[in-house]
Design a protein around this motif. Structure first.
Motif, short mmCIF file in Angstrom:
data_model
loop_
_atom_site.label_atom_id
_atom_site.label_comp_id
_atom_site.label_asym_id
_atom_site.label_seq_id
_atom_site.Cartn_x
_atom_site.Cartn_y
_atom_site.Cartn_z
N ASP A 73 12.44 -74.40 15.82
CA ASP A 73 11.27 -74.30 14.95
C ASP A 73 10.34 -73.23 15.55
O ASP A 73 10.46 -72.89 16.72
CB ASP A 73 10.56 -75.66 14.94
CG ASP A 73 9.63 -75.79 13.75
OD1 ASP A 73 9.48 -74.80 13.00
OD2 ASP A 73 9.06 -76.87 13.59
N HIS A 74 9.42 -72.74 14.73
CA HIS A 74 8.42 -71.81 15.27
C HIS A 74 7.45 -72.57 16.16
O HIS A 74 7.21 -73.75 15.96
CB HIS A 74 7.66 -71.13 14.13
CG HIS A 74 8.48 -70.05 13.51
ND1 HIS A 74 8.54 -68.79 14.02
CD2 HIS A 74 9.29 -70.08 12.44
CE1 HIS A 74 9.36 -68.07 13.27
NE2 HIS A 74 9.83 -68.82 12.31
N ASN A 75 6.89 -71.88 17.13
CA ASN A 75 5.87 -72.47 18.00
C ASN A 75 4.66 -71.55 17.94
O ASN A 75 4.50 -70.64 18.76
CB ASN A 75 6.43 -72.57 19.43
CG ASN A 75 5.46 -73.24 20.38
OD1 ASN A 75 4.25 -73.25 20.13
ND2 ASN A 75 5.97 -73.78 21.46
N PRO A 76 3.81 -71.75 16.90
CA PRO A 76 2.71 -70.81 16.64
C PRO A 76 1.79 -70.63 17.84
O PRO A 76 1.35 -69.51 18.11
CB PRO A 76 1.97 -71.43 15.46
CG PRO A 76 2.92 -72.42 14.86
CD PRO A 76 3.84 -72.87 15.95
N GLU A 107 3.55 -68.40 20.35
CA GLU A 107 3.70 -67.03 19.83
C GLU A 107 2.37 -66.28 19.83
O GLU A 107 2.31 -65.10 20.20
CB GLU A 107 4.31 -67.07 18.41
CG GLU A 107 5.80 -67.41 18.44
CD GLU A 107 6.36 -67.86 17.12
OE1 GLU A 107 5.82 -67.45 16.06
OE2 GLU A 107 7.35 -68.62 17.13
N LYS A 117 13.16 -64.59 19.28
CA LYS A 117 13.80 -64.34 17.97
C LYS A 117 15.15 -65.02 17.85
O LYS A 117 15.58 -65.39 16.76
CB LYS A 117 13.95 -62.84 17.73
CG LYS A 117 12.64 -62.16 17.40
CD LYS A 117 12.86 -61.03 16.42
CE LYS A 117 11.54 -60.44 15.97
NZ LYS A 117 11.39 -59.04 16.35
N ASP A 177 15.03 -68.18 15.96
CA ASP A 177 14.59 -68.16 14.56
C ASP A 177 15.71 -68.63 13.65
O ASP A 177 16.84 -68.19 13.76
CB ASP A 177 14.23 -66.73 14.13
CG ASP A 177 12.82 -66.36 14.55
OD1 ASP A 177 12.13 -67.24 15.09
OD2 ASP A 177 12.45 -65.19 14.34
#
Ligand code: G1P
Length: 298
Positions: free
Chosen positions: A70-73, A76, A92, A95
């Protein structure tokens, strides 16, 4: 025309008891070879083979796997703020296109065959791959890609990755009964799960990469427990052979590490460390000094 292999099932529900206490809170598949978790190696190999949909068969306590893809805002944003472009780039690899990854729970630990069967509703009338992330394969051309190419040429049946093992080790593997040996491809007459050395039809073992047809999933509907009291994928493929559907073993080019065992995991760590430009020298020097010291102590 034959359909392409675009889906892969990753059975990742195992408890990883061989790595306790680490696996008490960390899924085995998140354990790290150098700086990437085991599952990343499997996903990279799948992508290289043209896989577009990734189906994870999980269990309780595997949420770290879902978070990993999952994204880790927060992370990032922090890296962006600090201008850490190189690190952002390495992220990436984790992703996943939205909707490309699915998680199915295996509610009971009934074996590998059962785990694969749990994903049956996500597989339509098409051949699909199964990848066991414990088996890490270092190869110039990723193992599953080699298999997909061979499979497209053969155009039918089931295919498993195969490798010769020491005859006394057959009881750790599915073992092939070879009908015709054509070199890298062998046609198989039967398959036995974890036979004792004196009962093994050969020493050609199944390694954790499969390209299977939906008929194997249908066989699993009715499969009774086999070796070790578990529902075995090997038995469901063997059933297909009995139903006159061909099966093949594929001798891949590459080195396989059994990361389900501690010794295999350590060997893989050394091999992948030595393959890295940023680590090779330090690690090689250290290994050399260890060997010299142990020789001097003899
Ligand atoms: C599984 C399969 C076996 C195969 C092996 C390869 O066994 O059941 O047929 O040879 O993977 O790693 P496991 O190692 O999960 O007991």
């Amino acid at each position: 025309m034959r359909r392409r292999v675009t889906k892969a099932i990753f059975p990742v529900a195992g408890l990883g008891t061989r790595f306790l206490p680490a696996t008490k809170s960390v899924p085995k598949e998140i354990m790290t070879l150098v700086d990437r978790p085991l599952i990343q190696y499997a996903i990279d190999e799948a992508r290289a083979a043209g896989i577009k949909e990734f189906i994870f068969v999980t269990s309780r306590g595997k949420s770290a796997l879902e978070d990993y893809f999952d994204h880790n805002p927060v992370l990032e944003q922090e890296l962006r703020k600090k201008g850490k472009d190189g690190l952002l780039e390495t992220l990436k690899a984790t992703d996943m296109e939205s909707g490309a990854i699915a998680y199915i729970r295996q509610h009971k630990a009934l074996g590998l065959g059962h785990a694969v069967w749990c994903a049956r509703r996500l597989i339509a009338n098409e051949p699909f791959a199964v990848m066991l992330p414990d088996d890490v394969i270092a190869a110039e051309q990723p193992c599953l890609k080699q298999m997909v190419e061979a499979y497209e040429e053969i155009g039918e049946g089931n295919m498993v990755a195969a490798m010769e093992v020491a005859p006394e080790k057959t009881s750790s593997y599915g073992v092939l009964d070879v009908k015709e040996d054509m070199g890298s491809v062998v046609q198989v007459r039967g398959m036995v799960e974890k036979p004792d050395a004196d009962k093994a039809p050969s020493n050609l073992a199944v390694i954790g990469r499969y390209i299977l047809t939906p008929s194997v999933l249908r066989n699993l509907n009715k499969m009774k427990s086999g070796a070790g009291g578990e529902i075995q994928l090997t038995d469901a493929i063997a059933q297909d052979i009995e139903n006159d559907r061909p099966a093949y073993g594929y001798r891949f080019r590459g080195e396989r590490f059994d990361c389900g065992s501690k010794a295999g995991f350590l060997q893989a760590t050394v091999a992948f460390g030595l393959a890295r430009d940023d680590l090779r020298n330090d690690l090689a020097n250290y290994l050399e000094s260890v060997v010299q010291m142990s020789k001097a102590a003899e």
